[in-house]
Design an enzyme around this catalytic site. Structure first.
Site, PDB file in Angstrom:
ATOM      1  N   LYS A  56       0.857  -1.189   0.000  1.00 20.47           N
ATOM      2  CA  LYS A  56       0.000   0.000   0.000  1.00 20.47           C
ATOM      3  C   LYS A  56       0.891   1.236   0.000  1.00 20.47           C
ATOM      4  O   LYS A  56       1.888   1.280   0.726  1.00 20.47           O
ATOM      5  CB  LYS A  56      -0.894   0.008   1.241  1.00 20.47           C
ATOM      6  CG  LYS A  56      -1.942  -1.081   1.208  1.00 20.47           C
ATOM      7  CD  LYS A  56      -2.957  -0.931   2.327  1.00 20.47           C
ATOM      8  CE  LYS A  56      -3.991  -2.036   2.285  1.00 20.47           C
ATOM      9  NZ  LYS A  56      -4.948  -1.922   1.168  1.00 20.47           N
ATOM     10  N   ARG A  63     -10.123 -11.919   0.967  1.00 22.16           N
ATOM     11  CA  ARG A  63     -10.968 -12.954   0.365  1.00 22.16           C
ATOM     12  C   ARG A  63     -10.311 -14.332   0.479  1.00 22.16           C
ATOM     13  O   ARG A  63     -11.001 -15.341   0.480  1.00 22.16           O
ATOM     14  CB  ARG A  63     -11.291 -12.563  -1.094  1.00 22.16           C
ATOM     15  CG  ARG A  63     -10.115 -12.476  -1.999  1.00 22.16           C
ATOM     16  CD  ARG A  63     -10.415 -11.671  -3.266  1.00 22.16           C
ATOM     17  NE  ARG A  63     -10.469 -10.220  -2.999  1.00 22.16           N
ATOM     18  CZ  ARG A  63     -10.746  -9.306  -3.929  1.00 22.16           C
ATOM     19  NH1 ARG A  63     -11.015  -9.670  -5.162  1.00 22.16           N
ATOM     20  NH2 ARG A  63     -10.767  -8.028  -3.622  1.00 22.16           N
TER      21      ARG A  63
HETATM   22  N1  BES Z   1      -8.111  -4.118   3.670  1.00 20.47           N
HETATM   23  C1  BES Z   1      -8.234  -3.703   2.334  1.00 20.47           C
HETATM   24  C2  BES Z   1      -9.547  -2.947   2.062  1.00 20.47           C
HETATM   25  C3  BES Z   1      -9.752  -1.651   2.780  1.00 20.47           C
HETATM   26  C4  BES Z   1      -9.455  -0.457   2.187  1.00 20.47           C
HETATM   27  C5  BES Z   1     -10.322  -1.642   4.034  1.00 20.47           C
HETATM   28  C6  BES Z   1      -9.680   0.720   2.861  1.00 20.47           C
HETATM   29  C7  BES Z   1     -10.549  -0.461   4.709  1.00 20.47           C
HETATM   30  C8  BES Z   1     -10.233   0.712   4.120  1.00 20.47           C
HETATM   31  C9  BES Z   1      -8.178  -4.889   1.390  1.00 20.47           C
HETATM   32  O1  BES Z   1      -7.439  -5.967   1.816  1.00 20.47           O
HETATM   33  C10 BES Z   1      -7.581  -4.403   0.118  1.00 20.47           C
HETATM   34  O2  BES Z   1      -6.482  -3.958   0.142  1.00 20.47           O
HETATM   35  N2  BES Z   1      -8.345  -4.500  -0.961  1.00 20.47           N
HETATM   36  C11 BES Z   1      -7.896  -4.072  -2.232  1.00 20.47           C
HETATM   37  C12 BES Z   1      -8.354  -5.102  -3.224  1.00 20.47           C
HETATM   38  C13 BES Z   1      -7.777  -4.930  -4.599  1.00 20.47           C
HETATM   39  C14 BES Z   1      -6.278  -5.173  -4.592  1.00 20.47           C
HETATM   40  C15 BES Z   1      -8.461  -5.901  -5.523  1.00 20.47           C
HETATM   41  C16 BES Z   1      -8.539  -2.724  -2.520  1.00 20.47           C
HETATM   42  O3  BES Z   1      -9.685  -2.522  -2.163  1.00 20.47           O
HETATM   43  O4  BES Z   1      -7.861  -1.882  -3.097  1.00 20.47           O
HETATM   44 ZN    ZN Z   2      -5.356  -5.804   1.316  1.00 18.11          ZN
END
Ligand code: BES
Ligand code: ZN
Ligand code: ZN
Length: 479
Positions: A259, A333
């Protein structure tokens, strides 16, 4: 200690108070002096104030007029929110105890006001080394309302405590709350309330071939855990259990798909689904609901290490299904898929999973609701939506058409963990659908689980979203 709520049987003449009235006309004039009544009238008529503070020097009296909305649920929510507004004044005056006197016709309002006060009064001070200046003064809320029973007050207290325990868990940083520590905290909650807890170790998780949870955990120093919570009363009204599954990513760096920018700062919140499940079981057990509930919490952090999983890996899930990992940040997931297929062994009546699963859910509806989807029948969906409206953790059901499933087909495995650029919350749900064969709902709580700033009685940081909703639903279900 959280704020305690009590039923009082007689009027405390001199204590600080909040008087609830339905309208200006219905004000009991005996309670005020002529000047005070005049003051209240001008504040309401000229300044359109609904909350008026009468300062009697030794006694502060808040006069609260109900702000009727078209929908009853919305009116109740304004009363909860008023609790947060009044709390600010209570704190600035260092008031420790307040008496709610309900002069309106609705007992719901005194409970809602107490709820708003207690939830807004939450603070997370564990890591403050000096006595925090902002530490709250309010300790006790008394409700004077003949229509409110002791049982109702105790029930409210338990649900509030459960919500606040859930907030505590979310607010804990990963420097304390590793996956094994999360399991320990859940064991403590189990002991305090009476639900059973079993923690599966890494060896057991390996034996169960939970390939999703193990893949995400590969970059971690700490082992994963899989925690099973159970409340099974003798008189359970359901033959098949309701299973609640919570995403327990105690920290999400994104892994090798790291991230960037500020995206990682709040990622201790990525176990908010797990916290909601633990909080719900606490509330259910404390209130001894006659419903059989099981909680499943797969937990790990998602980190970078030379051993960590990478994009391009193919993994075999607990169900036997193969998954092509195309983004290590879509880890939720993977661990949920394993928990959902594990849930089959309970032959569940209904499974609900809660997860801070996608930024897409947050982008779509923000902090005001929960993104919901699933295959449960309309009757169940409507009950869940109704509970959402009552507690004001509202559900926004997303389309769940088959075509979205095409977006996660893989060239070299059965499915991939990444969809296309659009509909990200839905393709994540479609991924999970591969692991269920029972009535199921998926709640993506990425928006409301963790707030950047206070929103009425939902305090900054972890909100405990899901606890009040699920408790209400399970209670309705157990009747
Ligand atoms: N934990 C995150 C989602 C999230 C984002 C929760 C902001 C709370 C606040 C999740 O694991 C994630 O990173 N999802 C990605 C998925 C993508 C790579 C398909 C996302 O949402 O960007
Ligand atoms: Zn994630
Ligand atoms: Zn995540």
């Amino acid at each position: 200690m959280f704020t305690t709520i009590h039923k009082s049987k007689k009027i405390n003449e001199s204590g600080h108070a909040i008087y609830l009235f339905s309208s200006l006309k219905s004000i009991n004039t005996k309670l005020f002096s002529k000047d005070e009544l005049e003051y209240i009238k001008t504040q309401v008529e000229k300044n359109e104030q609904k909350t008026i503070l009468i300062n009697r020097l030794k006694q502060q009296v808040f006069v609260l007029l109900i702000d009727e909305k078209k929908e009853k649920h919305a009116t109740v929510e304004t009363v909860r929110a008023k609790g947060a507004t009044i709390l600010a004044s209570i704190k600035s005056q260092k008031i420790a105890e307040i008496n709610i006197q309900n002069h309106s016709s609705e007992k719901l309002y005194s409970l809602a006001l107490a709820e708003g006060l207690a939830l807004a009064n939450y603070q997370f001070l564990k890591y403050k080394t000096t006595k925090a200046k902002s530490a709250t003064s309010l300790k006790k809320v008394n409700i004077l309302d003949a229509d409110v029973s002791e049982t109702q007050v105790a029930e409210l207290q338990h649900v509030i405590d459960a919500t606040l325990f859930s907030r505590d868990l979310v607010n804990e940083p990963v420097s304390f709350l590793s996956a094994p520590q999360l399991s320990k905290e859940i064991e403590k909650l189990g002991k305090q309330s009476g639900f059973k807890v079993e923690v599966l170790s890494k060896a057991k998780i390996e034996a169960l071939k939970m390939g999703g949870l193990l893949a995400v955990n590969k970059g971690s120093v700490q082992p994963p855990t899989f925690t099973i919570l159970e409340w099974k009363p003798k008189n359970a009204s359901n033959k098949k259990p309701v299973v609640l599954v919570g995403k327990g990513v105690v920290y999400d760096t994104g892994g090798y798909n790291i991230k960037v920018g500020t995206g990682m700062e709040t990622m201790k919140c990525d176990m908010a689904g797990a916290a909601a499940v633990a909080g719900t079981l606490y509330a259910v057990a404390k209130n001894k609901l006659n419903v059989h509930v099981i909680g499943l919490i797969p937990a790990t952090d998602n980190r970078i290490d030379s051993k960590a999983y990478v994009a391009g890996d193919v993994i075999t899930m607990h169900s036997g299904k193969t998954v092509e990992v195309l983004n290590t940040d879509a880890e939720g997931r993977l661990i949920l898929g394993d928990a959902l297929s594990y849930a089959k062994k309970y032959n569940p009546e209904l499974v609900i999973d809660l997860a801070t699963l996608t930024g897409a859910a947050m982008a779509a509806i923000g902090k005001y609701g929960i993104v919901a989807m699933g295959n449960a029948d309309e009757k169940i969906k409507n009950k869940l939506k109704e509970s959402g409206n009552v507690v004001y953790e509202r559900l926004a059901e997303f389309p769940f058409w088959e075509e979205y499933g095409d977006l996660i087909k893989s060239d070299i495995a059965e499915i991939k963990n990444l969809g296309g650029p659009y509909g990200g919350a839905i393709t994540a749900g479609k991924f999970l659908e591969h692991f269920v064969d029972y009535p199921w709902m998926h709640f993506d709580i990425a928006g409301p689980a963790f707030l950047e700033a206070n929103d009425a009685y939902r305090t900054k940081g972890g909100t405990g979203t899901g606890v009040r909703l699920l408790y209400h639903f399970l209670k309705n279900n157990s009747k």
